[in-house]
Design an enzyme around this catalytic site. Structure first.
Site, short mmCIF file in Angstrom:
data_model
loop_
_atom_site.label_atom_id
_atom_site.label_comp_id
_atom_site.label_asym_id
_atom_site.label_seq_id
_atom_site.Cartn_x
_atom_site.Cartn_y
_atom_site.Cartn_z
N HIS A 196 0.81 -1.22 0.00
CA HIS A 196 0.00 0.00 0.00
C HIS A 196 0.84 1.26 0.00
O HIS A 196 2.05 1.23 0.26
CB HIS A 196 -0.97 0.00 1.20
CG HIS A 196 -0.30 0.11 2.53
ND1 HIS A 196 0.06 1.32 3.08
CD2 HIS A 196 0.06 -0.84 3.44
CE1 HIS A 196 0.61 1.12 4.28
NE2 HIS A 196 0.63 -0.19 4.51
N CYS A 212 2.21 -5.09 6.97
CA CYS A 212 2.00 -4.72 5.57
C CYS A 212 3.27 -4.08 4.99
O CYS A 212 4.14 -3.63 5.72
CB CYS A 212 0.81 -3.78 5.44
SG CYS A 212 -0.78 -4.58 5.80
#
Length: 236
Positions: A196, A212
Site C-alpha cells: 500500500h 503490511c
C-alpha cells in the site's frame, strides 16, 4: 493501462497486462483473519541483484514530484530524506521466478517486479516491525484505488483508539493505505496483508508497519498500473 506520469521513462513491459477496469481505475474488507503460512514456502531460488553498469535510475525529481490529478493531492517526496538506494530504478536481477512476479525482499527493504531479459524494477519499501513480519507465496487478487481501511479486530484490541474505524476509515490523505492498495491472498483467502501507499518518506527502508508492505505514494501508483490481478507474489 498507461501511467499518468508523462515524464516517467518507459521500462520493459511486464509479462501480464492489467485487467482491472470498472471500479478500479483511478477515475475508486477485510474478509477473514488468516496469516500467510510459512509451511511449504520456498523462497525465490537463485535470486540475485547484480551491481552493474546497466542499472538505470529514473529521474527522481520527476517520478517523486507532487501529484495533483488524483482525488486527493499527493505531496512531492523530500529526496533529502530518502537514500538513493530506495529510488525506483531498473536493475539486473537473476531469478527463477517468471517475469511479472512481485518479489518482496524484507531483509534489504526492497521490492522487485521481475521483467524479461533478467531485469527487474526495484522499489524501496518499509516492512513489518519485529513480531509483525511474515513470509510466503500468494497472489495479488484485488486492487483498489484510494481504498477504505478497516483495522483487524486484533489491532483494535491492541490500539483501542482505532475503535471508531472498526467499520472502516474513508479514503483520504490520513488513511493508512494511501493512494493504492494491492491485496494479498493465499489459496483464495485474504491474508489481511497489503502492499500500500504511504506518505512518510522516513518509513522507507525501515521496519515500522504491522506487517503490511509500504511504498511511497508515487511508487504504489506506478506498481498498481503495472501489475494485474492474479499477479504472483513472493515475500521472503
Amino acid at each position: 493501462m498507461m501511467l499518468r506520469f508523462s515524464s516517467l521513462p518507459e521500462s520493459p513491459v511486464v509479462q501480464h497486462e492489467p485487467t482491472d477496469k470498472p471500479g478500479l481505475s483511478r477515475r475508486e474488507v477485510l474478509l477473514g483473519a488468516v496469516a500467510l503460512a510459512a509451511s511449504g514456502f520456498s523462497p525465490p531460488s537463485a535470486a540475485k541483484e547484480h551491481v552493474s553498469e546497466t542499472k538505470v535510475r529514473f529521474d527522481a525529481r520527476l517520478i517523486y514530484a507532487a501529484v495533483n490529478d488524483e482525488p486527493f493531492p499527493i505531496s512531492a517526496v523530500d529526496l533529502k530524506k530518502l537514500s538513493p538506494t530506495f529510488y525506483r530504478q531498473l536493475v539486473d536481477y537473476e531469478t527463477s521466478e517468471l517475469p511479472g512476479t512481485v518479489i518482496v525482499d524484507t531483509h534489504n527493504r526492497v521490492l522487485y517486479l521481475t521483467q524479461e531479459g533478467g531485469k527487474a524494477l526495484r522499489y524501496g519499501i518499509g516492512v513489518g516491525r519485529e513480531g509483525f513480519s511474515w513470509s510466503g507465496r500468494g497472489e495479488i487478487l484485488l486492487k483498489k484505488a484510494w481504498p477504505t481501511w478497516t483495522p483487524p479486530s486484533e489491532m483494535i484490541k491492541r490500539q483501542p483508539e482505532l475503535e471508531p474505524y472498526r467499520n472502516g476509515m474513508p479514503p483520504g490523505p490520513d488513511n493508512p493505505l494511501g493512494a493504492r492498495a494491492l491485496y494479498i491472498y493465499r489459496d483464495g483467502i485474504d491474508t489481511l496483508y497489503r502492499l500500500h501507499g504511504n506518505g512518510d518518506v522516513t518509513s522507507i527502508g525501515r521496519a515500522v508497519s504491522s506487517g503490511c508492505i509500504r511504498l511511497l505514494q508515487q511508487d504504489i501508483i506506478d506498481l498498481y498500473e503495472r501489475v494485474p490481478e492474479h499477479t504472483p507474489i513472493v515475500v521472503a
